[in-house]
Motif scaffolding. Structure first.
Motif, PDB file in Angstrom:
ATOM      1  N   LEU A  30       2.282-108.657  26.137  1.00  0.00           N
ATOM      2  CA  LEU A  30       3.367-107.209  26.536  1.00  0.00           C
ATOM      3  C   LEU A  30       4.615-107.523  25.552  1.00  0.00           C
ATOM      4  N   ALA A  59       6.179-105.633  22.188  1.00  0.00           N
ATOM      5  CA  ALA A  59       7.636-105.938  22.491  1.00  0.00           C
ATOM      6  C   ALA A  59       8.192-106.870  20.918  1.00  0.00           C
ATOM      7  N   SER A  64       4.199 -98.642  19.641  1.00  0.00           N
ATOM      8  CA  SER A  64       4.157-100.346  20.474  1.00  0.00           C
ATOM      9  C   SER A  64       4.670 -99.715  21.646  1.00  0.00           C
ATOM     10  N   ILE A  84       3.584-101.069  25.812  1.00  0.00           N
ATOM     11  CA  ILE A  84       4.132-101.766  26.244  1.00  0.00           C
ATOM     12  C   ILE A  84       3.821-101.055  27.606  1.00  0.00           C
ATOM     13  N   SER A 125       1.760-102.397  31.281  1.00  0.00           N
ATOM     14  CA  SER A 125       2.902-102.287  32.500  1.00  0.00           C
ATOM     15  C   SER A 125       2.460-101.803  33.171  1.00  0.00           C
TER      16      SER A 125
END
Length: 263
Positions: free
Chosen positions: A201, A205, A226, A230, A234
């Protein structure tokens, strides 16, 4: 996530244990500061206590909270019953507490607390010291139960029935090593799963930030892709958080089954 110069992100900074209170507290030459890891473990225990307290009203027509607690307790109880049998009911409180602690710890580490200035979610199960202690605790209970219930006959667990006499020493050694590896595999599995997901993650980021700061035409495209990754990761991490808590509790119940029923 800790932002550094040039918009870079250090994916390992999220795992750093920092003192919250008593940075200079010393006892016997050791620092005993109250850290962010300890703080989140207290928060986890508090959430578990509130969850159970709010769901134990014993109402004739259960509300949503009570239904949630009863569902979780029934889930763990059925798992114990199917893996150990009636003799395993005495261990339901322990396995349930273990399952809920790991589940809450995994989920709370995914909360986007960084949107609050100075706040940062900490995943205690991403530290081998925490998962290792949980694994050793479960393994110790298995040993205590096994020897208390069966005495030296507990060693027969390492010699499957029907093993030829000539192969007994070799099979015993292999089974013993396999048995002793259990706490390591139990702790490492949870530690690796949670650490890898959080690193991934942070890496994406970093791609988002660097793409926006790149000043190139393709930069925003990289950032958008990207960000989509994420969101997907998640969602996957929420699933992994639940699965890892279940696997830890399931394996603990299977190990207890060996100690109780000596299969």
């Amino acid at each position: 996530m800790a932002a550094e110069s040039a918009g870079a992100i250090d994916p390992m900074s999220q795992f750093r244990v920092n003192p919250v209170i008593g940075e200079h507290w010393m006892l016997g030459g050791h620092n005993i500061a109250f850290t962010n890891s300890a703080a989140f473990m207290v928060i986890i225990l508090g959430l578990l206590w509130v969850f159970m307290l709010g769901g134990m009203k014993r109402q004739m027509v259960p509300g949503r909270w009570q239904a949630a607690v009863e569902t979780m307790t029934s889930f763990v109880g059925n798992m114990i019953e199917s893996n150990i049998g009636p003799k395993g009911r005495n261990f339901t409180p322990y396995v349930f507490s273990l399952f809920m602690f790991i589940l809450i710890a995994n989920l709370i580490g995914l909360f986007p607390l960084a949107v609050i200035p100075g706040a940062h979610a900490f995943t205690v199960t991403s530290h081998i010291t925490v998962t290792g202690v949980l694994a050793i605790m479960s393994f110790s209970i298995v040993l205590v139960v096994g020897f208390a219930k069966h005495g030296l006959r507990f060693f027969s667990l390492f010699i499957p029935q029907g093993t030829p006499a000539l192969l007994v020493p070799l099979i015993f050694l292999i089974e013993l090593v396999s048995f002793l590896v259990r706490p390591f595999s139990l702790g490492l599995r949870l530690f690796v799963a949670m650490t890898a997901g959080h690193i991934l993650l942070d890496v994406f980021a970093s791609f988002v930030i660097q793409g926006l700061n790149s000043g190139t035409a393709i930069g925003p495209v990289v950032s958008i892709l990207s960000f989509v990754m994420i969101v997907g990761i998640s969602a996957l991490e929420v699933l992994v958080a639940a699965i890892q808590a279940y696997v830890f509790a399931l394996l603990t119940s299977l190990y207890l089954n060996d100690a109780i029923n000596l299969h």
